[in-house]
Motif scaffolding. Structure first.
Motif, short mmCIF file in Angstrom:
data_model
loop_
_atom_site.label_atom_id
_atom_site.label_comp_id
_atom_site.label_asym_id
_atom_site.label_seq_id
_atom_site.Cartn_x
_atom_site.Cartn_y
_atom_site.Cartn_z
N GLU A 190 -3.84 8.93 13.94
CA GLU A 190 -2.97 8.01 14.69
C GLU A 190 -3.31 6.56 14.37
OE1 GLU A 190 -3.20 8.55 18.88
OE2 GLU A 190 -1.73 6.99 19.33
N ASN A 191 -4.61 6.30 14.17
CA ASN A 191 -5.06 4.95 13.86
C ASN A 191 -4.43 4.41 12.57
OD1 ASN A 191 -8.46 3.73 14.48
ND2 ASN A 191 -6.51 2.69 14.54
N PHE A 192 -4.12 5.31 11.65
CA PHE A 192 -3.58 4.88 10.36
C PHE A 192 -2.16 5.39 10.14
CE2 PHE A 192 -8.20 4.66 9.73
CZ PHE A 192 -8.29 3.31 9.41
N THR A 193 -1.47 5.63 11.23
CA THR A 193 -0.07 6.04 11.15
C THR A 193 0.81 4.88 11.65
OG1 THR A 193 -0.58 8.38 11.46
CG2 THR A 193 1.66 7.66 12.00
N LEU A 194 1.81 4.57 10.88
CA LEU A 194 2.70 3.46 11.21
C LEU A 194 4.13 3.92 11.01
CD1 LEU A 194 2.34 0.42 11.99
CD2 LEU A 194 2.66 -0.11 9.57
N ASP A 195 4.93 3.77 12.04
CA ASP A 195 6.34 4.20 11.99
C ASP A 195 6.46 5.64 11.50
OD1 ASP A 195 7.15 1.67 12.82
OD2 ASP A 195 7.27 0.91 10.78
N GLY A 196 5.55 6.48 11.97
CA GLY A 196 5.60 7.90 11.66
C GLY A 196 5.01 8.28 10.32
N TRP A 198 -9.36 4.79 3.34
CA TRP A 198 -9.30 4.53 1.90
C TRP A 198 -7.86 4.11 1.58
CZ3 TRP A 198 -13.39 3.95 -1.00
CH2 TRP A 198 -14.58 4.61 -0.68
N GLY A 199 -7.65 2.80 1.54
CA GLY A 199 -6.33 2.31 1.17
C GLY A 199 -6.04 2.55 -0.30
N MET A 200 -4.77 2.77 -0.61
CA MET A 200 -4.36 2.96 -2.00
C MET A 200 -3.24 1.96 -2.33
SD MET A 200 -2.63 6.29 -3.89
CE MET A 200 -3.93 7.42 -3.40
N ALA A 201 -3.41 1.27 -3.42
CA ALA A 201 -2.40 0.29 -3.82
C ALA A 201 -1.11 0.98 -4.24
CB ALA A 201 -2.92 -0.56 -4.97
N ALA A 202 0.01 0.46 -3.76
CA ALA A 202 1.30 1.02 -4.19
C ALA A 202 1.49 0.87 -5.69
CB ALA A 202 2.44 0.33 -3.45
N ASP A 203 0.83 -0.11 -6.27
CA ASP A 203 0.94 -0.35 -7.71
C ASP A 203 -0.17 0.30 -8.51
OD1 ASP A 203 3.25 -1.73 -7.49
OD2 ASP A 203 2.38 -3.73 -7.71
N ILE A 246 0.83 -1.21 0.00
CA ILE A 246 0.00 0.00 0.00
C ILE A 246 0.86 1.26 0.00
CG2 ILE A 246 -1.97 -1.10 1.10
CD1 ILE A 246 -1.09 0.12 3.74
N GLN A 247 0.28 2.29 -0.54
CA GLN A 247 0.95 3.58 -0.65
C GLN A 247 0.66 4.43 0.59
OE1 GLN A 247 2.89 4.57 -3.18
NE2 GLN A 247 3.27 6.61 -2.36
N ALA A 248 1.68 4.99 1.18
CA ALA A 248 1.50 5.94 2.28
C ALA A 248 1.32 7.32 1.68
CB ALA A 248 2.71 5.92 3.21
N TYR A 249 0.06 7.76 1.64
CA TYR A 249 -0.23 9.02 0.95
C TYR A 249 -0.85 10.08 1.86
CZ TYR A 249 -5.16 7.63 1.01
OH TYR A 249 -6.43 7.29 1.42
N GLY A 250 -1.02 9.78 3.14
CA GLY A 250 -1.74 10.68 4.03
C GLY A 250 -1.21 12.10 4.05
N ASP A 251 0.10 12.25 4.03
CA ASP A 251 0.68 13.59 4.10
C ASP A 251 0.50 14.37 2.81
OD1 ASP A 251 1.48 13.40 6.73
OD2 ASP A 251 3.43 12.53 6.23
N GLU A 252 0.07 13.70 1.74
CA GLU A 252 -0.18 14.39 0.47
C GLU A 252 -1.58 14.97 0.37
OE1 GLU A 252 2.37 14.68 -1.45
OE2 GLU A 252 3.61 13.29 -0.31
N LEU A 253 -2.45 14.60 1.31
CA LEU A 253 -3.84 15.06 1.25
C LEU A 253 -3.95 16.55 1.54
CD1 LEU A 253 -5.35 12.09 3.27
CD2 LEU A 253 -6.01 12.66 0.92
N ALA A 254 -4.72 17.22 0.73
CA ALA A 254 -4.93 18.65 0.95
C ALA A 254 -5.69 18.88 2.26
CB ALA A 254 -5.70 19.24 -0.23
N PHE A 268 1.74 8.59 7.89
CA PHE A 268 0.29 8.64 7.81
C PHE A 268 -0.11 7.98 6.48
CE2 PHE A 268 -3.50 11.79 7.18
CZ PHE A 268 -4.39 10.77 7.47
N TYR A 269 -0.61 6.76 6.58
CA TYR A 269 -0.80 5.95 5.37
C TYR A 269 -2.03 6.32 4.54
CZ TYR A 269 3.01 2.61 5.48
OH TYR A 269 4.25 2.03 5.38
N CYS A 270 -3.15 6.48 5.19
CA CYS A 270 -4.37 6.57 4.37
C CYS A 270 -5.45 7.36 5.11
CB CYS A 270 -4.88 5.17 4.03
SG CYS A 270 -4.95 4.03 5.44
N ALA A 271 -6.37 7.92 4.32
CA ALA A 271 -7.39 8.82 4.86
C ALA A 271 -8.51 8.04 5.54
CB ALA A 271 -7.97 9.67 3.74
N PRO A 272 -8.78 8.30 6.83
CA PRO A 272 -9.94 7.67 7.47
C PRO A 272 -11.21 8.08 6.72
CG PRO A 272 -8.52 8.76 9.08
CD PRO A 272 -8.07 9.21 7.73
#
Length: 412
Positions: A135-141, A306-311, A116-124, A143-147
């Motif tokens: 925090e629920n969707f943050t792993l090792d610092g 909303w998970g996003m595929a790395a591919d 999966i793509q860690a895209y949380g910090d790219e969200l406007a 932010f992976y995906c938008a709740p």
């Protein structure tokens, strides 16, 4: 309403690169060096959801169609029969959907193998999400995906049975003692005062109110004195008959126990409102925040992102679609259509104005805990739940010692 445990199988070498990327925009921070998905080979984004029913399916389909019409990017919604299994199979086959519902307990496994793509910090709108959900969707610092939305547990009270027992608004429980008193007043004539599922996803609220939790600062803390106190409190009232597990009074879950009148109060999330409206429209009820325990307020929250595929072959468009789906107007539309609470703080005022009777659910966002999301946690919780079924006759310390051992095995 029990959360389903998920076993994710994904080998690091199972992902197949099936096409070249067609990204044209720069500066997004996304990987544009390769990868692709079978579903997006025709240029359409694919969105895989696990729907609660027709209302949710229709709402998501309409939202995605509206975004497609506005953006000019084709996107197709697919409804999974078994979301964890279909998602796992999609990754294993090298053809994952571009976007998909992703449960917190599945995050670590997919992140670990790079699926999966860690895209949380790219969200406007990244700063608009409730911090606990981030925090629920943050792993090792990261932010992976938008709740996409969320729910919390609250106390649902049958107001007719409440009045029949001579109780008033002044008696609405605010702490464990008053909860026990009210439950005892409401118990009798084939009716139990308080019911809930025999699972951590309900009893964990008592643990939070006692100041406990399964993990504290990332370390296993299942057998803490606070958690023992919480389970002991519940056990006491299971044995005096004023509390009951839903299954023990012939109900599949708390909502059914409440709707049929087998329980005068239940601990459930805001998903219960749809069941009561559709299946038990004559039941009158009110919603209150869960009573405080020895350490204060406590509840649990549940969410998916909303998970996003790395591919994904078109991560730029996928990001734009997520921003649309998690925007204020769209989240309020989703809430009206099928009940979840918006995951963004900017929608809180409007949502509360439109749903004043449900405000207790939203209030829980300020202090809610969430189930552990580390890899393997789902299996630990599943085992915990199996032991909770016999809590009435079991030893809380022994049960929690077992959970502690299991947690220590997966905590790095």
């Amino acid at each position: 309403m029990t959360r389903h445990t998920t076993r994710v199988w994904l080998g690091a070498g199972t992902l197949l690169v099936t096409g070249s990327l067609a990204l044209t925009a720069c500066g997004s921070g996304f990987d544009d060096s390769g990868g692709g998905s079978e579903e997006s080979a025709d240029g359409a984004l694919t969105v895989l959801i696990g729907s609660s029913g027709e209302a949710e399916t229709t709402a998501v389909e309409e939202a995605v169609a509206a975004w497609s019409e506005d953006s000019g990017v084709d996107a197709q919604v697919q409804v999974a029969n078994d979301l964890p299994q279909q998602l796992s199979q999609g990754f294993a086959a090298g053809s994952p959907p571009d976007l998909f519902y992703l449960a917190p307990e599945a995050l670590a496994g997919y992140a670990e193998n790079g699926s999966i793509q860690a895209y949380g910090d790219e969200l406007a709108n990244k700063d608009d999400f409730y911090p606990s959900l981030v925090e629920n969707f943050t792993l090792d610092g990261e932010f992976y995906c938008a709740p996409k939305d969320f729910s919390t547990l609250a106390l649902i009270i049958n107001t007719d049975l409440w009045a029949e027992a001579g109780l008033t608004d002044a008696d609405i429980p605010t702490d464990w003692d008053s909860l026990a008193t009210a439950a005892q007043r409401l118990t009798g004539d084939g009716q139990v005062g308080l019911a809930f599922g025999a699972e951590y996803q309900r009893l964990g609220a008592f643990m939070a109110q006692a100041g406990g939790g399964l993990l504290v600062d990332g370390q296993a803390a299942a057998n803490s004195p606070e958690n023992v106190e919480a389970l002991s409190y519940v056990q006491t009232h299971l044995n005096d008959g004023s509390f009951a597990f839903a299954a023990d009074i012939g109900a599949g879950w708390g909502g059914e126990a409440f709707g049929t009148g087998a329980a005068a109060m239940v601990i459930e999330g805001n998903w219960i409102t749809g069941t009561l409206a559709n299946d038990y429209p004559d039941v009158n009820y009110t919603v209150a925040e869960l009573p405080q325990g020895p350490a204060g307020k406590g509840t649990l929250q549940f969410t998916n992102c909303w998970g996003m595929a790395a591919d994904s072959a078109d991560q730029e468009s996928a990001l734009a679609l997520v921003e649309y789906l998690t925007g204020t107007d769209q989240q309020l539309t989703f809430s009206e259509a099928f009940g979840p609470m918006p995951s963004i703080e900017s929608a809180a005022g409007t949502w509360t104005d439109e749903n004043p009777e449900l405000a207790a659910f939203l209030a829980g966002a300020e202090y809610a805990q969430f189930p552990p999301t580390i890899a393997g946690a789902a299996d630990v919780i599943s085992d915990f739940n199996a032991q909770l079924e016999s809590l009435a006759t079991g030893d809380p310390q022994t049960i929690l010692d077992s959970v502690q051992s299991n947690l220590e095995a997966i905590v790095e």
